[in-house]
Design a protein around this motif. Structure first.
Motif, PDB file in Angstrom:
ATOM      1  N   ARG A  19     -17.347   7.071  77.965  1.00 58.51           N
ATOM      2  CA  ARG A  19     -17.832   5.635  77.885  1.00 58.51           C
ATOM      3  C   ARG A  19     -17.260   4.541  78.440  1.00 58.51           C
ATOM      4  O   ARG A  19     -17.568   3.459  78.794  1.00 58.51           O
ATOM      5  CB  ARG A  19     -16.360   5.287  76.700  1.00 58.51           C
ATOM      6  CG  ARG A  19     -17.267   5.758  75.105  1.00 58.51           C
ATOM      7  CD  ARG A  19     -16.194   6.229  73.925  1.00 58.51           C
ATOM      8  NE  ARG A  19     -17.213   7.031  72.825  1.00 58.51           N
ATOM      9  CZ  ARG A  19     -16.325   7.385  71.910  1.00 58.51           C
ATOM     10  NH1 ARG A  19     -15.152   7.119  71.670  1.00 58.51           N
ATOM     11  NH2 ARG A  19     -17.134   8.088  71.231  1.00 58.51           N
ATOM     12  N   LEU A  20     -15.882   5.259  80.216  1.00 55.48           N
ATOM     13  CA  LEU A  20     -16.108   3.781  81.001  1.00 55.48           C
ATOM     14  C   LEU A  20     -17.106   3.139  81.395  1.00 55.48           C
ATOM     15  O   LEU A  20     -17.661   2.519  82.309  1.00 55.48           O
ATOM     16  CB  LEU A  20     -14.855   4.639  81.477  1.00 55.48           C
ATOM     17  CG  LEU A  20     -14.302   4.297  82.941  1.00 55.48           C
ATOM     18  CD1 LEU A  20     -13.407   2.886  82.366  1.00 55.48           C
ATOM     19  CD2 LEU A  20     -13.302   5.393  83.175  1.00 55.48           C
ATOM     20  N   LEU A  21     -17.981   4.666  82.123  1.00 59.30           N
ATOM     21  CA  LEU A  21     -19.383   4.985  82.610  1.00 59.30           C
ATOM     22  C   LEU A  21     -19.814   3.795  82.343  1.00 59.30           C
ATOM     23  O   LEU A  21     -21.236   2.817  82.924  1.00 59.30           O
ATOM     24  CB  LEU A  21     -20.301   6.425  82.970  1.00 59.30           C
ATOM     25  CG  LEU A  21     -19.262   6.854  84.193  1.00 59.30           C
ATOM     26  CD1 LEU A  21     -19.799   8.370  83.724  1.00 59.30           C
ATOM     27  CD2 LEU A  21     -18.892   6.471  85.094  1.00 59.30           C
ATOM     28  N   ILE A  22     -20.500   4.367  80.811  1.00 64.39           N
ATOM     29  CA  ILE A  22     -20.831   2.771  80.556  1.00 64.39           C
ATOM     30  C   ILE A  22     -20.719   0.938  80.569  1.00 64.39           C
ATOM     31  O   ILE A  22     -21.257   0.564  80.539  1.00 64.39           O
ATOM     32  CB  ILE A  22     -21.338   2.511  78.833  1.00 64.39           C
ATOM     33  CG1 ILE A  22     -21.676   4.690  78.260  1.00 64.39           C
ATOM     34  CG2 ILE A  22     -21.569   2.112  77.799  1.00 64.39           C
ATOM     35  CD1 ILE A  22     -22.271   4.874  77.271  1.00 64.39           C
ATOM     36  N   ALA A  23     -19.516   1.403  80.634  1.00 63.84           N
ATOM     37  CA  ALA A  23     -18.372  -0.151  80.775  1.00 63.84           C
ATOM     38  C   ALA A  23     -18.430  -0.363  81.913  1.00 63.84           C
ATOM     39  O   ALA A  23     -19.338  -1.285  82.736  1.00 63.84           O
ATOM     40  CB  ALA A  23     -17.252   0.114  80.681  1.00 63.84           C
ATOM     41  N   LEU A  24     -18.637  -0.109  83.394  1.00 61.23           N
ATOM     42  CA  LEU A  24     -18.508  -0.242  84.392  1.00 61.23           C
ATOM     43  C   LEU A  24     -19.995  -0.109  84.511  1.00 61.23           C
ATOM     44  O   LEU A  24     -20.945  -1.019  85.390  1.00 61.23           O
ATOM     45  CB  LEU A  24     -18.364   1.452  85.470  1.00 61.23           C
ATOM     46  CG  LEU A  24     -16.625   2.002  85.572  1.00 61.23           C
ATOM     47  CD1 LEU A  24     -16.605   3.113  86.096  1.00 61.23           C
ATOM     48  CD2 LEU A  24     -15.828   0.319  85.597  1.00 61.23           C
ATOM     49  N   SER A  50     -23.708  -9.867  75.376  1.00 59.08           N
ATOM     50  CA  SER A  50     -23.376  -8.839  74.732  1.00 59.08           C
ATOM     51  C   SER A  50     -23.152  -7.497  75.757  1.00 59.08           C
ATOM     52  O   SER A  50     -22.290  -6.560  75.575  1.00 59.08           O
ATOM     53  CB  SER A  50     -25.233  -8.228  73.953  1.00 59.08           C
ATOM     54  OG  SER A  50     -26.355  -8.317  75.162  1.00 59.08           O
ATOM     55  N   ASN A  51     -24.153  -7.151  76.476  1.00 59.19           N
ATOM     56  CA  ASN A  51     -23.308  -6.630  77.240  1.00 59.19           C
ATOM     57  C   ASN A  51     -21.784  -6.972  78.349  1.00 59.19           C
ATOM     58  O   ASN A  51     -20.706  -5.927  78.328  1.00 59.19           O
ATOM     59  CB  ASN A  51     -24.045  -6.479  79.325  1.00 59.19           C
ATOM     60  CG  ASN A  51     -24.913  -5.636  78.710  1.00 59.19           C
ATOM     61  OD1 ASN A  51     -24.941  -3.929  78.913  1.00 59.19           O
ATOM     62  ND2 ASN A  51     -26.622  -6.281  78.579  1.00 59.19           N
ATOM     63  N   ALA A 118     -30.047   1.411  81.107  1.00 61.00           N
ATOM     64  CA  ALA A 118     -29.116   2.614  81.070  1.00 61.00           C
ATOM     65  C   ALA A 118     -28.077   1.536  79.540  1.00 61.00           C
ATOM     66  O   ALA A 118     -28.293   3.080  78.915  1.00 61.00           O
ATOM     67  CB  ALA A 118     -28.416   2.126  82.399  1.00 61.00           C
ATOM     68  N   VAL A 119     -27.781   0.785  80.162  1.00 63.68           N
ATOM     69  CA  VAL A 119     -26.971   1.021  78.793  1.00 63.68           C
ATOM     70  C   VAL A 119     -26.994   1.067  77.402  1.00 63.68           C
ATOM     71  O   VAL A 119     -26.153   1.520  76.798  1.00 63.68           O
ATOM     72  CB  VAL A 119     -25.978  -0.521  79.339  1.00 63.68           C
ATOM     73  CG1 VAL A 119     -24.994  -0.898  78.281  1.00 63.68           C
ATOM     74  CG2 VAL A 119     -25.596  -0.654  80.197  1.00 63.68           C
ATOM     75  N   PRO A 120     -28.316   0.184  77.131  1.00 59.35           N
ATOM     76  CA  PRO A 120     -28.561   0.454  75.370  1.00 59.35           C
ATOM     77  C   PRO A 120     -28.890   2.250  75.182  1.00 59.35           C
ATOM     78  O   PRO A 120     -28.717   2.626  74.412  1.00 59.35           O
ATOM     79  CB  PRO A 120     -29.921  -0.011  75.601  1.00 59.35           C
ATOM     80  CG  PRO A 120     -30.288  -1.564  76.165  1.00 59.35           C
ATOM     81  CD  PRO A 120     -29.248  -0.543  77.428  1.00 59.35           C
ATOM     82  N   LEU A 121     -29.617   2.818  76.477  1.00 59.37           N
ATOM     83  CA  LEU A 121     -29.870   4.040  75.511  1.00 59.37           C
ATOM     84  C   LEU A 121     -28.251   5.046  75.824  1.00 59.37           C
ATOM     85  O   LEU A 121     -27.852   5.904  75.229  1.00 59.37           O
ATOM     86  CB  LEU A 121     -30.399   4.428  76.945  1.00 59.37           C
ATOM     87  CG  LEU A 121     -32.360   4.266  77.002  1.00 59.37           C
ATOM     88  CD1 LEU A 121     -32.629   4.820  77.907  1.00 59.37           C
ATOM     89  CD2 LEU A 121     -33.111   4.569  75.478  1.00 59.37           C
ATOM     90  N   ALA A 122     -27.655   4.943  77.150  1.00 60.93           N
ATOM     91  CA  ALA A 122     -25.834   5.283  77.145  1.00 60.93           C
ATOM     92  C   ALA A 122     -25.791   5.149  75.478  1.00 60.93           C
ATOM     93  O   ALA A 122     -24.681   5.698  75.098  1.00 60.93           O
ATOM     94  CB  ALA A 122     -25.624   5.126  78.441  1.00 60.93           C
ATOM     95  N   LEU A 123     -25.212   3.801  75.353  1.00 61.01           N
ATOM     96  CA  LEU A 123     -24.763   3.860  74.136  1.00 61.01           C
ATOM     97  C   LEU A 123     -24.985   4.779  72.632  1.00 61.01           C
ATOM     98  O   LEU A 123     -24.103   4.576  72.193  1.00 61.01           O
ATOM     99  CB  LEU A 123     -24.927   2.202  73.319  1.00 61.01           C
ATOM    100  CG  LEU A 123     -23.541   1.140  74.548  1.00 61.01           C
ATOM    101  CD1 LEU A 123     -24.276  -0.369  74.283  1.00 61.01           C
ATOM    102  CD2 LEU A 123     -22.716   1.991  73.738  1.00 61.01           C
ATOM    103  N   LEU A 124     -26.452   4.472  72.342  1.00 55.70           N
ATOM    104  CA  LEU A 124     -27.361   5.056  71.295  1.00 55.70           C
ATOM    105  C   LEU A 124     -27.070   6.403  71.341  1.00 55.70           C
ATOM    106  O   LEU A 124     -26.482   7.225  70.532  1.00 55.70           O
ATOM    107  CB  LEU A 124     -28.637   4.738  71.502  1.00 55.70           C
ATOM    108  CG  LEU A 124     -29.769   5.976  70.121  1.00 55.70           C
ATOM    109  CD1 LEU A 124     -28.924   4.707  69.127  1.00 55.70           C
ATOM    110  CD2 LEU A 124     -31.320   4.935  70.549  1.00 55.70           C
ATOM    111  N   ALA A 125     -26.655   7.361  72.472  1.00 56.23           N
ATOM    112  CA  ALA A 125     -26.551   8.626  73.307  1.00 56.23           C
ATOM    113  C   ALA A 125     -25.087   9.160  72.290  1.00 56.23           C
ATOM    114  O   ALA A 125     -24.351   9.716  71.863  1.00 56.23           O
ATOM    115  CB  ALA A 125     -26.253   9.482  74.233  1.00 56.23           C
TER     116      ALA A 125
END
Length: 229
Positions: A19-24, A50-51, A118-125
């Motif tokens: 989650r930290l990587l997604i935030a970054l 939204s980001n 990248a962010v939407p797909l990582a969030l979905l995962a």
């Protein structure tokens, strides 16, 4: 006696790091955009707003997972996912490739891919594999429409207040009132709102199907008879 006094907190370091990587990633995409255009223009985009929510919510969620505190409310984390997915789908399905105006196209492309892919797909995962099912209901999908509705009002009022010829006066072509008129813009917004509602309902339905997250086991005694360990 509170349950936290009996049950030790369960830390989830892998989820915290992811989650930290997604935030970054979200913060990096926004920072790149801010370095290439004025803040007033960049912050007017739904994608950037939204980001920003993604970066804030995922940073807090990462901290809670690392320390073993109670997770954020599922309605909040799913709302953030919905908005990121909306931005990504609109970008890839409705809009033409972003123009770079000859300025650092590599950086534009990187920010574009971070924020819209990248962010939407990582969030979905993360939502599907690392987040507990949250008992979401159809009413949540209706509540999640409040922010897109507020953004629509913001974009139209901002565009009306800015003088003609201002760059990105209307942040998206389908919101361009001088080009299409208020009737067509509002009709398109209603159609997009219906699609967001359908996506929100789909997430609420998937919430009942996704697997439960396996938590690390904390035991103070063995499964069989015997003394404490």
């Amino acid at each position: 006696m509170p349950a936290s006094a009996v049950v030790p907190p369960v830390r989830r370091p892998y989820a915290a790091v992811f989650r930290l990587l997604i935030a970054l990633a979200a913060a990096t995409g926004i920072a790149i955009d801010l370095s290439l255009a004025s803040p007033g223009r960049v912050l007017g985009y739904f994608t950037v707003q939204s980001n920003l929510l993604v970066a804030l919510v995922l940073a807090v969620s990462a901290r809670r997972a690392w320390s073993g505190r109670r997770p954020l409310r599922p309605a909040l984390t799913t709302a953030v996912l919905l908005y990121a997915l909306t931005a990504g789908l609109v970008r890839h399905l409705l809009l033409s490739p972003l123009t770079t105006n000859g300025a650092a196209p590599g950086w534009h492309t990187l920010a574009d891919q971070l924020l819209h892919t990248a962010v939407p797909l990582a969030l979905l995962a993360d939502w599907f594999l690392l987040t507990r099912p949250g008992g979401l209901r159809a009413r949540h999908a209706l509540l999640w429409l409040l922010y897109p509705a507020a953004y629509l009002a913001f974009a139209l009022l901002r565009g009306a207040a800015l003088s003609p010829g201002t760059p990105a006066r209307y942040p998206y072509p389908f919101l361009d009132v001088p080009a299409h008129g208020y009737g067509a813009v509002l009709a398109g917004a209603l159609l997009l709102g219906a699609l967001i509602l359908a996506l929100g309902l789909a997430l609420a339905g998937l919430d009942r199907l996704r697997p439960a997250v396996r938590e690390p086991i904390n035991r103070i005694s063995p499964p069989g008879p015997g003394g404490l360990e």
